[in-house]
Write an enzyme that holds these catalytic residues in place. Structure first.
Site, short mmCIF file in Angstrom:
data_model
loop_
_atom_site.label_atom_id
_atom_site.label_comp_id
_atom_site.label_asym_id
_atom_site.label_seq_id
_atom_site.Cartn_x
_atom_site.Cartn_y
_atom_site.Cartn_z
N ASN A 55 14.97 -30.31 -28.22
CA ASN A 55 15.56 -31.31 -27.32
C ASN A 55 15.96 -30.92 -25.99
OD1 ASN A 55 16.86 -33.40 -26.21
ND2 ASN A 55 18.38 -33.50 -28.00
N LYS A 71 17.05 -32.14 -23.45
CA LYS A 71 18.10 -32.71 -22.73
C LYS A 71 18.07 -32.91 -21.39
CE LYS A 71 21.19 -31.57 -26.82
NZ LYS A 71 22.38 -30.91 -27.31
N SER A 76 23.69 -26.04 -32.87
CA SER A 76 23.92 -24.39 -32.55
C SER A 76 22.89 -23.89 -33.56
CB SER A 76 25.42 -24.15 -33.02
OG SER A 76 26.23 -24.58 -32.02
N GLU A 78 22.84 -34.20 -37.47
CA GLU A 78 23.44 -33.20 -36.49
C GLU A 78 25.05 -33.46 -36.48
OE1 GLU A 78 20.34 -31.99 -33.07
OE2 GLU A 78 21.33 -34.05 -32.66
N GLU A 127 24.88 -37.44 -28.17
CA GLU A 127 25.17 -37.70 -26.86
C GLU A 127 24.83 -39.12 -26.46
OE1 GLU A 127 22.94 -34.37 -25.89
OE2 GLU A 127 24.35 -33.08 -26.93
N HIS A 147 20.63 -39.96 -30.66
CA HIS A 147 21.45 -38.68 -30.60
C HIS A 147 22.69 -38.93 -30.62
CE1 HIS A 147 22.35 -34.76 -29.00
NE2 HIS A 147 21.26 -34.40 -29.69
P1 13P Z 1 22.59 -27.34 -29.88
O1 13P Z 1 21.45 -26.43 -30.48
O2 13P Z 1 22.64 -26.81 -28.32
O3 13P Z 1 23.67 -27.14 -30.40
O4 13P Z 1 22.14 -28.83 -29.65
C1 13P Z 1 21.72 -29.28 -31.04
C2 13P Z 1 21.34 -30.99 -30.38
O5 13P Z 1 21.94 -31.65 -29.92
C3 13P Z 1 19.76 -31.00 -30.46
O6 13P Z 1 19.49 -32.34 -30.45
#
Ligand code: 13P
Length: 260
Positions: A11, A13, A217, A171, A101, A99
């Site tokens: 992802n 982002k 992470s 997540e 976010e 997600h």
């Molecule tokens: P990180 O791997 O940066 O923690 O992000 C995880 C994530 O949100 C994948 O969609």
């Protein structure tokens, strides 16, 4: 991992310039040989404006691409939104839904996310439904209740026949981008609960076929221990998906759990 093939999602982002995105994609394609792709699915989730270019680069490679989000509407006056059919047109086979976010950052409710799941599936996209608790919810002992509620509300009206097109990504919000990952045992415990709940909502055989990814992470040095858990079928990777060598190492970690 039963008979489920692992899947690693990248992802991206809201990161990368167009040139960086193409460079990252090319480096990944160079490193992903047929041997790896025979044992592990790989999906990339680039920013919307880059989907066409990344689709051209990945065509015929075995690497699939998906949207980071999809509209709950099929078409119409929804400024700024992207429909499932548009994602399909530019070569996507899947989309993320829910997600954190968007769920927590933008306040998308379970009912909106459920509408997105249904619209995406109706159009023919695979769906990766993301679920996860916040730190407050974890510390107050509500993690499982929250995650299962997100799961049940997100999947309202999804038929058992469509479960083959569903992936769940667990997540935990407190683990995303923080460098603080769930322990392999914590991830396994939640994944087991998710699978058991899918077994109750549908049936055990169908639930056993659904891939449940862990995200939060994941890095090359913790990936294999997490992926080795019996109900963890790979990962959804944020930060480490922006570095080709890290992402390739994470794919190799998933393959190692198949080989062992
Ligand atoms: P990180 O791997 O940066 O923690 O992000 C995880 C994530 O949100 C994948 O969609």
């Amino acid at each position: 991992m039963a008979n489920r093939q692992p899947l690693i999602g990248g992802n991206w982002k809201m990161n990368l310039t167009p040139a960086d995105a193409r460079g990252l994609c090319s480096a990944l394609l160079d490193g992903l040989d047929a041997g790896l792709l025979a044992k592990c699915g790989v999906s990339l989730f680039p920013p919307f404006p880059y989907l066409s270019q990344i689709s051209d680069l990945t065509a015929g490679s075995g690497v699939s691409i998906g949207g980071q989000d999809v509209s709950a509407h099929e078409n119409g006056a929804y400024t700024g939104q992207t429909s499932a059919s548009m994602l399909l047109e530019v070569g996507c086979t899947s989309t993320l839904v829910g997600h954190s976010e968007r769920r927590h950052g933008l306040g998308e409710s379970d009912s909106v996310l459920n509408a997105k799941v249904l619209v995406a599936m109706k159009a023919g996209l695979d769906v990766m439904l993301c679920v996860g608790e916040t730190l407050d919810e974890r510390e107050s002992g509500q993690s499982e209740a929250i995650v299962l509620q997100q799961l049940q509300e997100g999947l309202q009206g999804v038929s058992i026949n469509d479960l083959g097109r569903l992936t769940i990504a667990y997540e935990p919000v407190w683990a995303i981008g923080t460098g603080r990952n769930a322990t392999p045992g914590d991830a396994q415990s939640m994944h087991q609960s998710i699978r058991a709940d899918l077994g109750k909502q549908y049936d055990v055989g169908s639930a056993n076929g659904v891939r449940i990814l862990y995200g939060g992470s994941v890095k090359p040095d913790n990936a294999e221990a997490i992926f080795a858990q019996p109900d963890v079928d790979g990962g959804l990777i944020g930060g480490a998906s922006l570095q080709s060598e890290d992402f390739l190492d994470i794919v190799r970690a998933a393959v190692a759990t198949v080989d062992s």
